[in-house]
Design a protein around this motif. Sequence first.
Motif, mmCIF file in Angstrom:
data_model
loop_
_atom_site.group_PDB
_atom_site.id
_atom_site.type_symbol
_atom_site.label_atom_id
_atom_site.label_comp_id
_atom_site.label_asym_id
_atom_site.label_seq_id
_atom_site.Cartn_x
_atom_site.Cartn_y
_atom_site.Cartn_z
ATOM 1 N N VAL A 98 -8.251 -21.448 14.106
ATOM 2 C CA VAL A 98 -8.488 -21.800 15.507
ATOM 3 C C VAL A 98 -8.383 -23.311 15.645
ATOM 4 N N ARG A 99 -7.707 -23.751 16.677
ATOM 5 C CA ARG A 99 -7.556 -25.176 16.957
ATOM 6 C C ARG A 99 -7.513 -25.381 18.468
ATOM 7 N N ASP A 100 -7.564 -26.646 18.884
ATOM 8 C CA ASP A 100 -7.459 -26.972 20.297
ATOM 9 C C ASP A 100 -6.032 -26.761 20.790
ATOM 10 N N LEU A 101 -5.921 -26.324 22.025
ATOM 11 C CA LEU A 101 -4.626 -26.275 22.689
ATOM 12 C C LEU A 101 -4.114 -27.699 22.854
ATOM 13 N N ARG A 102 -2.802 -27.888 22.653
ATOM 14 C CA ARG A 102 -2.182 -29.205 22.806
ATOM 15 C C ARG A 102 -1.447 -29.237 24.140
ATOM 16 N N PRO A 103 -2.077 -29.797 25.181
ATOM 17 C CA PRO A 103 -1.468 -29.757 26.517
ATOM 18 C C PRO A 103 -0.180 -30.543 26.637
ATOM 19 N N ASP A 104 0.087 -31.452 25.694
ATOM 20 C CA ASP A 104 1.308 -32.251 25.740
ATOM 21 C C ASP A 104 2.450 -31.633 24.946
ATOM 22 N N VAL A 105 2.226 -30.412 24.419
ATOM 23 C CA VAL A 105 3.274 -29.703 23.671
ATOM 24 C C VAL A 105 3.677 -28.475 24.482
ATOM 25 N N PRO A 106 4.823 -28.519 25.163
ATOM 26 C CA PRO A 106 5.206 -27.404 26.053
ATOM 27 C C PRO A 106 5.188 -26.041 25.386
ATOM 28 N N ALA A 107 5.685 -25.957 24.155
ATOM 29 C CA ALA A 107 5.736 -24.651 23.485
ATOM 30 C C ALA A 107 4.330 -24.101 23.250
ATOM 31 N N ARG A 137 -12.818 -27.098 27.161
ATOM 32 C CA ARG A 137 -11.863 -27.061 26.030
ATOM 33 C C ARG A 137 -11.131 -25.725 26.055
ATOM 34 N N SER A 138 -9.888 -25.754 25.612
ATOM 35 C CA SER A 138 -9.096 -24.542 25.447
ATOM 36 C C SER A 138 -8.705 -24.447 23.981
ATOM 37 N N PHE A 139 -8.951 -23.281 23.397
ATOM 38 C CA PHE A 139 -8.636 -23.047 21.985
ATOM 39 C C PHE A 139 -7.529 -22.009 21.863
ATOM 40 N N VAL A 140 -6.791 -22.087 20.762
ATOM 41 C CA VAL A 140 -5.844 -21.037 20.413
ATOM 42 C C VAL A 140 -6.178 -20.540 19.009
ATOM 43 N N ALA A 141 -5.986 -19.237 18.808
ATOM 44 C CA ALA A 141 -6.050 -18.656 17.471
ATOM 45 C C ALA A 141 -4.614 -18.463 17.007
ATOM 46 N N GLU A 142 -4.330 -18.941 15.827
ATOM 47 C CA GLU A 142 -2.951 -18.964 15.329
ATOM 48 C C GLU A 142 -2.876 -18.241 13.991
ATOM 49 N N GLU A 143 -1.851 -17.414 13.845
ATOM 50 C CA GLU A 143 -1.613 -16.707 12.594
ATOM 51 C C GLU A 143 -0.168 -16.952 12.176
ATOM 52 N N ASP A 144 0.007 -17.606 11.058
ATOM 53 C CA ASP A 144 1.347 -17.922 10.553
ATOM 54 C C ASP A 144 2.214 -18.579 11.622
ATOM 55 N N GLY A 145 1.624 -19.520 12.347
ATOM 56 C CA GLY A 145 2.365 -20.266 13.358
ATOM 57 C C GLY A 145 2.490 -19.586 14.702
#
Length: 309
Positions: free
Chosen positions: A5-14, A51-59
């Motif tokens: 889990v990490r923070d959402l990156r608002p400056d990264v469109p993808a 804050r906005s978080f994303v859960a990421e699995e293998d990218g």
Amino acid sequence: MTVLVRDLRPDVPADVEAFAHVRHLALPFILWTPAAVVHHLVHTHPEVRSRSFVAEEDGETIGTAQVGLVHDSPEPGQAYLNIYVHPDRVRRGAGGLLVRTAEEYLAAEGATKLFAWVLDEPANRAFAEGRGYERRRSAHFLRLDLANGTLPPLPSPPAGVELRTAADYADDPRPLFRLDAETMADEPGDVETEFTDYEAWLAETWRHPLLNHDLTTVAVVDGRPVAFSSAFTDGRERYSTAMTGTARAYRGRGLARLVKTASLHRARAAGYMEAFTGNDTGNAPMLAINKRLGYEICGTEVRYVRELG
């Protein structure tokens, strides 16, 4: 496979597009666009500590969370967390990790009571209850087929009532803020708020990228806005009513139905294909209006709360 889990990156469109995509798959009854996701994160009042978080699995982004404090409530320590996981990526630990991350962050910010919306499905309810959350009220999502459905005819405004749009208030939207604040105070809810910050309303609501000023319809009496139906659109085919309300002194005159019907007719004429709205299950007057307009229930969510020790 490892989930992080990490923070959402608002400056990264993808990154933002993936967040919006997961939200759309998990909750298709609400309009999610990258612009709306960034707006929520960047323009929410600083005291919310949003804050906005994303859960990421293998990218791959497989889960999302939006969390914050209810800064405008007279009762301190209240907070919200709303967790949604990609429907095809459940039971991989993303939801649980997002909840733990959100709870730890909110507790560190002084939260003592956490509120969350949960889709009314057995697995989702069990997930929340297994983590100590208790069920409260519920709300329906409703859908209207604008392209193929039949809207009732637009009634003529009563004598002395004029229909305008939010665009007519572009130079000074403060009268709409006052009306919004009055009607929001009477909305069913679990958390009492004091809706008094005009500058915050301008940033969060009036300048929201999905708010359609031309379709947001206002009933005016003696130059004063007394009822409105706020319209969000994705700029393509989907329309959503964000709020419909009437000033207390003008209720019971059919003005809420009038402004919502007018907005829907304008939306259909503009080419929008489907309309969404939401109602607390105890809001019988608005549910009746929506039924007459042709809306059908397409989903239900439940409000859960957890008291932190």
